[in-house]
Design an enzyme around this catalytic site. Structure first.
Site, mmCIF file in Angstrom:
data_model
loop_
_atom_site.group_PDB
_atom_site.id
_atom_site.type_symbol
_atom_site.label_atom_id
_atom_site.label_comp_id
_atom_site.label_asym_id
_atom_site.label_seq_id
_atom_site.Cartn_x
_atom_site.Cartn_y
_atom_site.Cartn_z
ATOM 1 N N ASP A 13 0.811 -1.226 0.000
ATOM 2 C CA ASP A 13 0.000 0.000 0.000
ATOM 3 C C ASP A 13 0.844 1.277 0.000
ATOM 4 O O ASP A 13 0.423 2.314 0.528
ATOM 5 C CB ASP A 13 -0.965 0.029 1.205
ATOM 6 C CG ASP A 13 -1.885 -1.175 1.211
ATOM 7 O OD1 ASP A 13 -2.191 -1.677 0.117
ATOM 8 O OD2 ASP A 13 -2.292 -1.607 2.303
ATOM 9 N N ASN A 38 -5.288 -10.104 -3.744
ATOM 10 C CA ASN A 38 -4.949 -9.570 -2.406
ATOM 11 C C ASN A 38 -4.494 -8.115 -2.542
ATOM 12 O O ASN A 38 -4.598 -7.324 -1.615
ATOM 13 C CB ASN A 38 -3.864 -10.417 -1.710
ATOM 14 C CG ASN A 38 -2.662 -10.727 -2.587
ATOM 15 O OD1 ASN A 38 -2.657 -10.504 -3.796
ATOM 16 N ND2 ASN A 38 -1.623 -11.274 -1.967
ATOM 17 N N HIS A 41 -4.737 -1.596 -5.767
ATOM 18 C CA HIS A 41 -3.931 -0.471 -6.251
ATOM 19 C C HIS A 41 -4.854 0.676 -6.651
ATOM 20 O O HIS A 41 -5.680 0.525 -7.547
ATOM 21 C CB HIS A 41 -3.056 -0.913 -7.432
ATOM 22 C CG HIS A 41 -2.006 -1.919 -7.022
ATOM 23 N ND1 HIS A 41 -1.079 -2.436 -7.891
ATOM 24 C CD2 HIS A 41 -1.735 -2.491 -5.825
ATOM 25 C CE1 HIS A 41 -0.290 -3.284 -7.242
ATOM 26 N NE2 HIS A 41 -0.678 -3.343 -5.984
ATOM 27 N N GLN A 224 1.976 -6.018 -3.233
ATOM 28 C CA GLN A 224 2.414 -6.136 -1.834
ATOM 29 C C GLN A 224 3.704 -5.322 -1.631
ATOM 30 O O GLN A 224 3.927 -4.363 -2.343
ATOM 31 C CB GLN A 224 2.603 -7.602 -1.411
ATOM 32 C CG GLN A 224 1.300 -8.389 -1.296
ATOM 33 C CD GLN A 224 0.738 -8.862 -2.614
ATOM 34 O OE1 GLN A 224 1.405 -9.546 -3.376
ATOM 35 N NE2 GLN A 224 -0.491 -8.510 -2.911
ATOM 36 N N THR A 239 2.993 -12.714 2.577
ATOM 37 C CA THR A 239 2.154 -13.304 1.545
ATOM 38 C C THR A 239 2.897 -14.520 0.975
ATOM 39 O O THR A 239 3.958 -14.895 1.480
ATOM 40 C CB THR A 239 1.775 -12.259 0.471
ATOM 41 O OG1 THR A 239 0.755 -12.829 -0.364
ATOM 42 C CG2 THR A 239 2.963 -11.817 -0.376
ATOM 43 N N GLY A 302 -10.791 -3.045 3.269
ATOM 44 C CA GLY A 302 -11.369 -1.963 4.066
ATOM 45 C C GLY A 302 -10.898 -1.958 5.513
ATOM 46 O O GLY A 302 -11.334 -1.129 6.321
ATOM 47 N N ARG A 305 -5.524 0.355 8.589
ATOM 48 C CA ARG A 305 -4.096 0.036 8.542
ATOM 49 C C ARG A 305 -3.432 0.538 9.820
ATOM 50 O O ARG A 305 -3.737 1.630 10.291
ATOM 51 C CB ARG A 305 -3.440 0.705 7.332
ATOM 52 C CG ARG A 305 -3.961 0.200 5.993
ATOM 53 C CD ARG A 305 -3.265 0.925 4.833
ATOM 54 N NE ARG A 305 -3.809 0.545 3.543
ATOM 55 C CZ ARG A 305 -4.041 1.406 2.548
ATOM 56 N NH1 ARG A 305 -3.780 2.695 2.688
ATOM 57 N NH2 ARG A 305 -4.535 0.974 1.407
ATOM 58 N N GLY A 332 4.068 12.343 1.827
ATOM 59 C CA GLY A 332 4.723 13.338 2.682
ATOM 60 C C GLY A 332 3.705 14.366 3.177
ATOM 61 O O GLY A 332 3.825 14.891 4.287
ATOM 62 N N ASP A 333 2.685 14.618 2.360
ATOM 63 C CA ASP A 333 1.642 15.588 2.731
ATOM 64 C C ASP A 333 0.932 15.214 4.028
ATOM 65 O O ASP A 333 0.470 16.084 4.764
ATOM 66 C CB ASP A 333 0.608 15.710 1.595
ATOM 67 C CG ASP A 333 0.007 14.362 1.197
ATOM 68 O OD1 ASP A 333 0.771 13.504 0.722
ATOM 69 O OD2 ASP A 333 -1.213 14.175 1.383
#
Ligand code: GDP
Ligand code: IMO
Ligand code: MG
Length: 424
Positions: A13, A38, A41, A224, A239, A302, A305, A332-333
Protein backbone atom coordinates in the site's frame (compact mmCIF):
# COMPACT_ATOMS: atom_id res chain seq x y z
CA UNK A 1 15.87 -2.47 -23.93
CA UNK A 2 15.76 -3.17 -20.23
CA UNK A 3 12.76 -3.98 -18.07
CA UNK A 4 12.28 -1.47 -15.25
CA UNK A 5 10.74 -2.61 -11.97
CA UNK A 6 8.48 -0.79 -9.57
CA UNK A 7 8.23 -2.34 -6.11
CA UNK A 8 6.86 -1.56 -2.67
CA UNK A 9 9.56 -1.40 0.01
CA UNK A 10 7.38 -1.70 3.11
CA UNK A 11 4.29 -3.81 3.99
CA UNK A 12 2.35 -2.88 0.84
CA UNK A 13 0.00 0.00 0.00
CA UNK A 14 2.90 2.38 -0.61
CA UNK A 15 1.15 3.91 -3.64
CA UNK A 16 2.39 1.60 -6.40
CA UNK A 17 -0.80 1.91 -8.46
CA UNK A 18 -0.63 5.70 -8.49
CA UNK A 19 2.99 5.80 -9.64
CA UNK A 20 2.61 3.08 -12.29
CA UNK A 21 -0.23 5.16 -13.73
CA UNK A 22 1.99 8.27 -13.65
CA UNK A 23 4.88 6.45 -15.38
CA UNK A 24 2.82 4.56 -17.98
CA UNK A 25 3.14 7.33 -20.58
CA UNK A 26 6.85 6.43 -20.80
CA UNK A 27 6.32 2.68 -21.35
CA UNK A 28 4.97 0.41 -24.09
CA UNK A 29 4.07 -2.45 -21.75
CA UNK A 30 3.06 -2.68 -18.08
CA UNK A 31 3.32 -6.18 -16.59
CA UNK A 32 2.19 -7.53 -13.22
CA UNK A 33 4.47 -10.34 -12.04
CA UNK A 34 3.12 -11.74 -8.75
CA UNK A 35 0.33 -11.61 -6.22
CA UNK A 36 -3.31 -11.50 -7.17
CA UNK A 37 -6.52 -10.00 -5.85
CA UNK A 38 -4.95 -9.57 -2.41
CA UNK A 39 -3.55 -6.38 -3.97
CA UNK A 40 -5.54 -3.16 -4.12
CA UNK A 41 -3.93 -0.47 -6.25
CA UNK A 42 -5.61 2.94 -6.17
CA UNK A 43 -5.50 5.41 -9.06
CA UNK A 44 -7.09 8.84 -8.95
CA UNK A 45 -7.39 11.13 -11.95
CA UNK A 46 -10.01 13.45 -13.47
CA UNK A 47 -11.93 13.33 -10.19
CA UNK A 48 -12.47 9.55 -10.30
CA UNK A 49 -10.96 6.87 -8.09
CA UNK A 50 -10.27 3.39 -9.47
CA UNK A 51 -9.06 0.37 -7.50
CA UNK A 52 -7.36 -2.42 -9.43
CA UNK A 53 -6.63 -5.84 -7.92
CA UNK A 54 -5.19 -8.03 -10.67
CA UNK A 55 -5.20 -5.80 -13.75
CA UNK A 56 -2.00 -3.78 -14.30
CA UNK A 57 -2.22 -0.08 -13.45
CA UNK A 58 -1.41 1.01 -17.02
CA UNK A 59 -4.87 0.04 -18.28
CA UNK A 60 -6.30 3.58 -18.33
CA UNK A 61 -3.78 4.79 -20.90
CA UNK A 62 -4.61 4.35 -24.57
CA UNK A 63 -1.09 3.50 -25.63
CA UNK A 64 0.21 0.80 -23.26
CA UNK A 65 -0.26 -2.97 -23.43
CA UNK A 66 -0.95 -4.61 -20.07
CA UNK A 67 0.25 -8.11 -19.27
CA UNK A 68 -0.79 -10.32 -16.37
CA UNK A 69 2.32 -12.46 -15.98
CA UNK A 70 2.80 -16.13 -15.13
CA UNK A 71 3.66 -15.32 -11.49
CA UNK A 72 0.20 -13.84 -10.84
CA UNK A 73 -2.72 -15.82 -9.41
CA UNK A 74 -6.08 -14.95 -10.96
CA UNK A 75 -9.53 -15.27 -9.45
CA UNK A 76 -11.91 -15.18 -12.46
CA UNK A 77 -14.74 -13.98 -10.20
CA UNK A 78 -12.84 -10.90 -9.04
CA UNK A 79 -11.28 -10.40 -12.48
CA UNK A 80 -14.78 -10.25 -13.99
CA UNK A 81 -15.76 -7.49 -11.54
CA UNK A 82 -12.64 -5.54 -12.43
CA UNK A 83 -13.44 -5.84 -16.14
CA UNK A 84 -17.03 -4.75 -15.54
CA UNK A 85 -15.74 -1.65 -13.78
CA UNK A 86 -13.61 -0.89 -16.84
CA UNK A 87 -16.69 -1.46 -19.03
CA UNK A 88 -18.51 1.17 -16.95
CA UNK A 89 -15.76 3.66 -17.72
CA UNK A 90 -15.72 2.67 -21.39
CA UNK A 91 -12.14 1.46 -21.26
CA UNK A 92 -11.42 -0.76 -24.24
CA UNK A 93 -9.30 -3.49 -22.72
CA UNK A 94 -9.81 -6.38 -25.16
CA UNK A 95 -6.89 -5.32 -27.34
CA UNK A 96 -4.75 -4.04 -24.45
CA UNK A 97 -4.90 -6.74 -21.81
CA UNK A 98 -3.03 -10.02 -22.24
CA UNK A 99 -3.05 -12.95 -19.83
CA UNK A 100 -0.27 -15.48 -19.36
CA UNK A 101 -1.31 -19.07 -19.98
CA UNK A 102 0.99 -20.01 -17.13
CA UNK A 103 -0.77 -17.85 -14.52
CA UNK A 104 -2.52 -19.99 -11.89
CA UNK A 105 -6.24 -19.84 -11.19
CA UNK A 106 -7.78 -19.25 -7.78
CA UNK A 107 -10.69 -21.70 -7.39
CA UNK A 108 -13.60 -20.96 -5.05
CA UNK A 109 -12.36 -23.77 -2.79
CA UNK A 110 -8.95 -22.04 -2.49
CA UNK A 111 -10.81 -19.17 -0.83
CA UNK A 112 -12.59 -21.60 1.49
CA UNK A 113 -9.26 -23.19 2.45
CA UNK A 114 -7.81 -19.75 3.16
CA UNK A 115 -10.76 -18.99 5.46
CA UNK A 116 -10.53 -22.36 7.22
CA UNK A 117 -6.78 -22.01 7.73
CA UNK A 118 -7.13 -18.51 9.16
CA UNK A 119 -10.02 -19.40 11.48
CA UNK A 120 -8.25 -22.48 12.79
CA UNK A 121 -5.17 -20.42 13.66
CA UNK A 122 -7.22 -18.23 16.03
CA UNK A 123 -5.09 -15.43 17.49
CA UNK A 124 -2.07 -16.58 15.48
CA UNK A 125 -3.81 -15.90 12.15
CA UNK A 126 -1.84 -14.17 9.38
CA UNK A 127 -4.62 -11.66 8.81
CA UNK A 128 -4.78 -12.74 5.17
CA UNK A 129 -7.04 -10.93 2.72
CA UNK A 130 -9.04 -14.23 2.44
CA UNK A 131 -8.67 -14.19 -1.34
CA UNK A 132 -7.25 -17.71 -1.49
CA UNK A 133 -3.70 -16.57 -2.20
CA UNK A 134 -1.83 -18.97 0.13
CA UNK A 135 -3.72 -22.14 -0.93
CA UNK A 136 -3.35 -21.27 -4.63
CA UNK A 137 0.42 -20.80 -4.42
CA UNK A 138 0.56 -24.00 -2.33
CA UNK A 139 -1.12 -25.87 -5.18
CA UNK A 140 1.30 -24.24 -7.63
CA UNK A 141 4.42 -25.34 -5.73
CA UNK A 142 2.75 -28.65 -4.87
CA UNK A 143 2.24 -29.18 -8.62
CA UNK A 144 -1.51 -29.57 -8.36
CA UNK A 145 -2.63 -26.17 -9.64
CA UNK A 146 -4.87 -25.17 -12.51
CA UNK A 147 -3.54 -22.65 -14.99
CA UNK A 148 -5.14 -20.24 -17.43
CA UNK A 149 -3.82 -22.37 -20.31
CA UNK A 150 -5.84 -25.33 -18.99
CA UNK A 151 -9.00 -23.44 -19.96
CA UNK A 152 -8.04 -24.05 -23.60
CA UNK A 153 -8.17 -27.82 -23.06
CA UNK A 154 -11.27 -29.93 -23.70
CA UNK A 155 -11.09 -31.49 -20.25
CA UNK A 156 -10.61 -28.34 -18.19
CA UNK A 157 -13.78 -28.99 -16.19
CA UNK A 158 -12.53 -32.45 -15.21
CA UNK A 159 -9.36 -30.84 -13.84
CA UNK A 160 -11.46 -28.30 -11.97
CA UNK A 161 -13.71 -31.02 -10.51
CA UNK A 162 -10.76 -33.16 -9.40
CA UNK A 163 -9.04 -30.26 -7.67
CA UNK A 164 -12.27 -29.09 -6.06
CA UNK A 165 -12.91 -32.61 -4.79
CA UNK A 166 -9.46 -32.70 -3.23
CA UNK A 167 -10.01 -29.32 -1.56
CA UNK A 168 -13.33 -30.47 -0.09
CA UNK A 169 -11.52 -33.37 1.57
CA UNK A 170 -8.81 -31.01 2.83
CA UNK A 171 -11.46 -28.75 4.36
CA UNK A 172 -12.55 -31.64 6.57
CA UNK A 173 -9.10 -31.72 8.20
CA UNK A 174 -9.68 -28.30 9.74
CA UNK A 175 -11.40 -28.27 13.10
CA UNK A 176 -13.57 -25.34 11.98
CA UNK A 177 -16.78 -25.03 10.03
CA UNK A 178 -16.83 -22.94 6.86
CA UNK A 179 -20.31 -22.30 5.43
CA UNK A 180 -20.64 -22.40 1.63
CA UNK A 181 -22.90 -23.29 -1.28
CA UNK A 182 -20.71 -25.08 -3.78
CA UNK A 183 -23.19 -24.87 -6.67
CA UNK A 184 -23.44 -21.10 -6.36
CA UNK A 185 -19.69 -20.73 -6.06
CA UNK A 186 -19.15 -22.90 -9.12
CA UNK A 187 -21.74 -21.02 -11.21
CA UNK A 188 -20.05 -17.71 -10.30
CA UNK A 189 -16.63 -19.18 -11.18
CA UNK A 190 -17.85 -20.34 -14.59
CA UNK A 191 -19.33 -16.90 -15.34
CA UNK A 192 -15.90 -15.49 -14.45
CA UNK A 193 -14.16 -17.93 -16.81
CA UNK A 194 -16.56 -16.97 -19.62
CA UNK A 195 -15.65 -13.31 -19.18
CA UNK A 196 -11.92 -14.12 -18.98
CA UNK A 197 -12.18 -15.91 -22.33
CA UNK A 198 -12.85 -12.53 -24.02
CA UNK A 199 -9.19 -11.78 -23.46
CA UNK A 200 -6.13 -13.09 -25.27
CA UNK A 201 -4.23 -15.85 -23.48
CA UNK A 202 -0.57 -15.69 -24.45
CA UNK A 203 2.84 -17.23 -23.78
CA UNK A 204 3.81 -14.07 -21.93
CA UNK A 205 7.52 -14.87 -21.50
CA UNK A 206 7.82 -15.19 -25.30
CA UNK A 207 5.82 -11.97 -25.81
CA UNK A 208 7.97 -10.02 -23.35
CA UNK A 209 11.30 -11.32 -24.62
CA UNK A 210 10.32 -10.48 -28.20
CA UNK A 211 9.29 -7.02 -26.98
CA UNK A 212 12.70 -6.59 -25.34
CA UNK A 213 14.39 -7.54 -28.62
CA UNK A 214 12.16 -5.05 -30.48
CA UNK A 215 13.39 -2.36 -28.05
CA UNK A 216 10.00 -1.81 -26.45
CA UNK A 217 9.94 -0.28 -22.98
CA UNK A 218 8.53 -2.44 -20.20
CA UNK A 219 7.61 -1.59 -16.62
CA UNK A 220 7.02 -4.49 -14.22
CA UNK A 221 4.48 -3.64 -11.51
CA UNK A 222 4.94 -5.27 -8.12
CA UNK A 223 2.19 -6.06 -5.65
CA UNK A 224 2.41 -6.14 -1.83
CA UNK A 225 5.77 -5.00 -0.43
CA UNK A 226 9.24 -6.32 0.37
CA UNK A 227 8.44 -6.97 4.03
CA UNK A 228 5.62 -9.30 2.89
CA UNK A 229 7.99 -11.33 0.67
CA UNK A 230 7.74 -15.08 1.30
CA UNK A 231 11.54 -15.33 1.81
CA UNK A 232 12.61 -11.90 3.05
CA UNK A 233 9.48 -10.65 4.81
CA UNK A 234 8.40 -11.04 8.41
CA UNK A 235 7.64 -14.75 8.05
CA UNK A 236 5.11 -16.28 8.69
CA UNK A 237 3.22 -12.97 8.55
CA UNK A 238 3.85 -12.56 4.83
CA UNK A 239 2.15 -13.30 1.55
CA UNK A 240 2.95 -16.42 -0.51
CA UNK A 241 4.97 -14.94 -3.38
CA UNK A 242 8.32 -13.24 -3.95
CA UNK A 243 7.41 -9.57 -3.93
CA UNK A 244 11.04 -8.50 -4.33
CA UNK A 245 12.99 -7.85 -7.55
CA UNK A 246 13.87 -11.49 -8.22
CA UNK A 247 10.13 -12.24 -8.32
CA UNK A 248 9.88 -10.12 -11.46
CA UNK A 249 12.33 -12.46 -13.24
CA UNK A 250 10.46 -15.63 -12.30
CA UNK A 251 7.04 -14.00 -12.57
CA UNK A 252 7.60 -12.77 -16.12
CA UNK A 253 10.31 -15.00 -17.58
CA UNK A 254 12.70 -12.09 -17.93
CA UNK A 255 16.39 -12.71 -17.18
CA UNK A 256 18.23 -10.76 -14.43
CA UNK A 257 20.55 -9.10 -16.97
CA UNK A 258 17.49 -7.56 -18.65
CA UNK A 259 16.50 -5.58 -15.54
CA UNK A 260 17.20 -1.84 -15.72
CA UNK A 261 15.93 0.69 -13.18
CA UNK A 262 14.47 -0.55 -9.92
CA UNK A 263 12.04 2.02 -8.55
CA UNK A 264 11.47 1.52 -4.82
CA UNK A 265 8.33 3.11 -3.39
CA UNK A 266 7.88 3.94 0.27
CA UNK A 267 5.55 6.04 2.40
CA UNK A 268 7.11 8.88 4.42
CA UNK A 269 5.86 6.88 7.43
CA UNK A 270 4.95 3.19 7.69
CA UNK A 271 1.70 1.22 7.57
CA UNK A 272 0.79 -2.42 7.87
CA UNK A 273 -2.53 -4.23 7.51
CA UNK A 274 -3.00 -7.70 8.96
CA UNK A 275 -1.02 -9.38 11.74
CA UNK A 276 2.71 -9.48 12.39
CA UNK A 277 5.49 -7.48 14.02
CA UNK A 278 5.84 -3.75 13.33
CA UNK A 279 8.66 -2.20 15.43
CA UNK A 280 7.79 1.48 14.85
CA UNK A 281 4.03 1.07 15.27
CA UNK A 282 2.32 3.91 17.16
CA UNK A 283 -0.57 3.49 19.57
CA UNK A 284 -0.94 7.20 20.34
CA UNK A 285 -2.31 10.43 18.88
CA UNK A 286 0.48 10.60 16.26
CA UNK A 287 -0.51 7.19 14.89
CA UNK A 288 -4.17 8.22 14.88
CA UNK A 289 -3.31 11.40 12.98
CA UNK A 290 -1.44 9.42 10.29
CA UNK A 291 -4.38 7.03 9.98
CA UNK A 292 -7.04 9.73 9.71
CA UNK A 293 -5.17 12.26 7.55
CA UNK A 294 -3.76 9.46 5.36
CA UNK A 295 -7.15 7.66 5.11
CA UNK A 296 -5.36 4.47 6.04
CA UNK A 297 -7.93 1.80 5.25
CA UNK A 298 -7.14 -1.24 3.08
CA UNK A 299 -8.10 -0.84 -0.61
CA UNK A 300 -9.04 -4.54 -0.81
CA UNK A 301 -10.52 -5.39 2.58
CA UNK A 302 -11.37 -1.96 4.07
CA UNK A 303 -9.53 -2.92 7.27
CA UNK A 304 -7.84 -0.08 9.19
CA UNK A 305 -4.10 0.04 8.54
CA UNK A 306 -1.72 0.14 11.51
CA UNK A 307 0.51 3.24 11.38
CA UNK A 308 3.97 4.18 12.67
CA UNK A 309 7.17 6.13 11.98
CA UNK A 310 9.45 5.46 9.04
CA UNK A 311 11.74 2.50 9.71
CA UNK A 312 15.07 3.12 7.99
CA UNK A 313 16.56 -0.19 9.14
CA UNK A 314 13.80 -2.00 7.24
CA UNK A 315 13.99 0.44 4.30
CA UNK A 316 17.74 -0.09 3.82
CA UNK A 317 17.17 -3.85 3.93
CA UNK A 318 14.53 -3.55 1.20
CA UNK A 319 16.83 -1.30 -0.87
CA UNK A 320 19.56 -3.97 -0.70
CA UNK A 321 17.37 -7.00 -1.36
CA UNK A 322 15.83 -5.31 -4.42
CA UNK A 323 18.85 -3.40 -5.74
CA UNK A 324 16.82 -0.17 -5.74
CA UNK A 325 18.23 2.51 -8.06
CA UNK A 326 15.64 5.25 -7.44
CA UNK A 327 13.42 5.94 -4.45
CA UNK A 328 9.95 7.45 -4.56
CA UNK A 329 8.52 8.94 -1.39
CA UNK A 330 4.74 8.92 -1.01
CA UNK A 331 2.32 10.71 1.31
CA UNK A 332 4.72 13.34 2.68
CA UNK A 333 1.64 15.59 2.73
CA UNK A 334 0.15 13.46 5.51
CA UNK A 335 3.02 14.47 7.83
CA UNK A 336 2.40 18.24 7.44
CA UNK A 337 1.60 19.76 10.82
CA UNK A 338 3.66 17.44 13.04
CA UNK A 339 5.95 19.49 15.37
CA UNK A 340 8.64 16.85 15.10
CA UNK A 341 9.08 13.59 13.21
CA UNK A 342 11.00 10.43 13.98
CA UNK A 343 12.89 7.96 11.82
CA UNK A 344 13.99 4.65 13.30
CA UNK A 345 17.74 4.41 12.63
CA UNK A 346 18.68 1.34 14.69
CA UNK A 347 17.20 -1.55 16.63
CA UNK A 348 18.25 -2.92 19.98
CA UNK A 349 18.17 -6.66 19.32
CA UNK A 350 18.70 -9.04 22.24
CA UNK A 351 20.51 -6.25 24.15
CA UNK A 352 22.78 -5.11 21.28
CA UNK A 353 22.33 -2.09 19.01
CA UNK A 354 22.16 -3.17 15.36
CA UNK A 355 21.49 -1.42 12.06
CA UNK A 356 20.59 -4.44 9.94
CA UNK A 357 17.23 -6.21 9.68
CA UNK A 358 17.55 -9.35 11.83
CA UNK A 359 15.96 -12.81 11.67
CA UNK A 360 13.28 -11.98 14.19
CA UNK A 361 11.68 -8.59 14.80
CA UNK A 362 9.02 -9.75 17.26
CA UNK A 363 8.50 -7.15 20.04
CA UNK A 364 10.10 -9.37 22.69
CA UNK A 365 13.41 -9.24 20.77
CA UNK A 366 13.38 -5.70 19.47
CA UNK A 367 13.24 -2.14 20.68
CA UNK A 368 13.82 0.84 18.40
CA UNK A 369 16.03 3.94 18.48
CA UNK A 370 14.93 7.09 16.70
CA UNK A 371 16.54 10.16 15.14
CA UNK A 372 14.31 13.24 15.43
CA UNK A 373 13.55 15.76 12.70
CA UNK A 374 11.81 19.12 12.69
CA UNK A 375 8.35 18.96 11.15
CA UNK A 376 6.87 21.29 8.55
CA UNK A 377 3.55 23.14 8.58
CA UNK A 378 2.95 23.90 4.91
CA UNK A 379 0.21 22.11 3.00
CA UNK A 380 2.06 20.22 0.25
CA UNK A 381 -0.96 19.07 -1.72
CA UNK A 382 -0.99 22.01 -4.16
CA UNK A 383 2.77 22.05 -4.75
CA UNK A 384 4.00 21.19 -8.21
CA UNK A 385 7.78 21.53 -8.11
CA UNK A 386 10.55 20.77 -5.69
CA UNK A 387 11.51 24.43 -5.12
CA UNK A 388 8.20 24.84 -3.27
CA UNK A 389 8.87 22.01 -0.81
CA UNK A 390 9.61 23.13 2.79
CA UNK A 391 13.23 23.00 3.94
CA UNK A 392 12.47 20.60 6.79
CA UNK A 393 10.92 18.14 4.34
CA UNK A 394 13.98 18.44 2.07
CA UNK A 395 16.21 17.75 5.12
CA UNK A 396 14.09 14.67 5.91
CA UNK A 397 14.52 13.45 2.31
CA UNK A 398 18.26 14.28 2.26
CA UNK A 399 18.75 12.14 5.38
CA UNK A 400 17.01 9.18 3.72
CA UNK A 401 19.10 9.62 0.57
CA UNK A 402 22.30 9.83 2.56
CA UNK A 403 21.50 6.73 4.65
CA UNK A 404 20.34 4.58 1.73
CA UNK A 405 22.75 5.95 -0.88
CA UNK A 406 19.84 6.16 -3.36
CA UNK A 407 18.25 9.35 -4.77
CA UNK A 408 14.60 10.19 -4.12
CA UNK A 409 13.41 11.04 -7.64
CA UNK A 410 9.67 11.39 -7.04
CA UNK A 411 7.89 13.04 -4.11
CA UNK A 412 4.16 12.40 -4.09
CA UNK A 413 2.09 15.08 -2.34
CA UNK A 414 -1.44 13.75 -2.75
CA UNK A 415 -3.40 10.83 -4.21
CA UNK A 416 -4.14 12.43 -7.58
CA UNK A 417 -2.06 11.65 -10.66
CA UNK A 418 -1.18 15.35 -10.84
CA UNK A 419 0.08 15.58 -7.26
CA UNK A 420 3.48 14.19 -8.20
CA UNK A 421 6.76 16.09 -8.05
CA UNK A 422 9.67 14.81 -10.10
CA UNK A 423 13.17 15.69 -8.83
CA UNK A 424 16.20 15.91 -11.03
P1 GDP B 1 -0.73 0.37 -3.55
O1 GDP B 1 -1.33 -0.91 -3.09
O2 GDP B 1 0.74 0.43 -3.32
O3 GDP B 1 -1.09 0.73 -4.97
O4 GDP B 1 -1.36 1.51 -2.62
P2 GDP B 1 -2.91 1.65 -2.18
O5 GDP B 1 -3.68 2.18 -3.33
O6 GDP B 1 -3.38 0.42 -1.54
O7 GDP B 1 -2.78 2.70 -1.02
C1 GDP B 1 -2.24 3.97 -1.21
C2 GDP B 1 -3.30 4.99 -0.78
O8 GDP B 1 -2.69 6.27 -0.65
C3 GDP B 1 -4.40 5.18 -1.80
O9 GDP B 1 -5.58 5.52 -1.13
C4 GDP B 1 -3.88 6.35 -2.64
O10 GDP B 1 -4.94 7.06 -3.26
C5 GDP B 1 -3.23 7.19 -1.59
N1 GDP B 1 -2.06 7.98 -2.01
C6 GDP B 1 -1.09 7.66 -2.90
N2 GDP B 1 -0.13 8.59 -2.91
C7 GDP B 1 -0.51 9.54 -2.02
C8 GDP B 1 0.09 10.75 -1.56
O11 GDP B 1 1.18 11.15 -1.95
N3 GDP B 1 -0.60 11.44 -0.61
C9 GDP B 1 -1.79 11.03 -0.12
N4 GDP B 1 -2.38 11.78 0.81
N5 GDP B 1 -2.38 9.89 -0.53
C10 GDP B 1 -1.73 9.16 -1.45
P1 IMO C 1 -0.90 -4.13 -2.28
O1 IMO C 1 -0.44 -4.66 -3.62
C1 IMO C 1 -1.02 -4.61 2.03
C2 IMO C 1 -1.10 -8.70 3.59
C3 IMO C 1 -2.37 -9.17 4.29
C4 IMO C 1 -1.79 -10.15 5.27
C5 IMO C 1 -0.67 -10.81 4.47
C6 IMO C 1 -1.05 -12.11 3.81
O2 IMO C 1 -2.20 -3.43 -2.34
O3 IMO C 1 0.19 -3.37 -1.63
P2 IMO C 1 -2.56 -12.80 1.73
O4 IMO C 1 -3.98 -12.49 1.41
O5 IMO C 1 -1.58 -12.34 0.71
O6 IMO C 1 -2.34 -14.23 2.07
O7 IMO C 1 -2.26 -11.98 3.08
O8 IMO C 1 -0.30 -9.87 3.47
N1 IMO C 1 -1.31 -8.17 2.22
C7 IMO C 1 -1.24 -6.88 1.90
N2 IMO C 1 -1.07 -5.79 2.67
N3 IMO C 1 -1.11 -4.47 0.70
C8 IMO C 1 -1.25 -5.56 -0.10
O9 IMO C 1 -1.20 -5.48 -1.44
C9 IMO C 1 -1.37 -6.83 0.50
N4 IMO C 1 -1.55 -8.08 0.03
C10 IMO C 1 -1.50 -8.90 1.10
O10 IMO C 1 -3.01 -8.08 4.93
O11 IMO C 1 -1.19 -9.47 6.34
MG1 MG D 1 -2.87 -1.58 -1.83
Amino acid sequence: MAVDLLLGLQWGDEGKGKIVDVLTKDYDIIARFQGGPNAGHTLIFDGTKHVLHTIPSGIFHKTAMNVVGNGVVIDPVIFKKELENLDKHKIDYTSKLLISRKAHLILPTHRLLDAASETSKGKAKIGSTLKGIGPTYMDKTGRNGMRVGDLELENWKEKYDALTEKHLKMLQFFDVQVEFNLDELEAEFIRGIDKLRNLQFIDSEEYLNQAIKAKKTILAEGAQGSLLDIDFGTYPFVTSSNTTAAGACTGLGVAPNKIGEVYGIFKAYTTRVGSGPFPTELFDKDGETMASVGHEFGATTGRPRRCGWLDLVALKYAVDVNGVTQLMMMKGDVLSGFESLKICTSYVYQGKEITHFPYNIEPENISVKYTEFKGWKADLTGMTNQEQLPKNLLDYIAFIEQETGVPVTIVSVGPDRKQTITRK
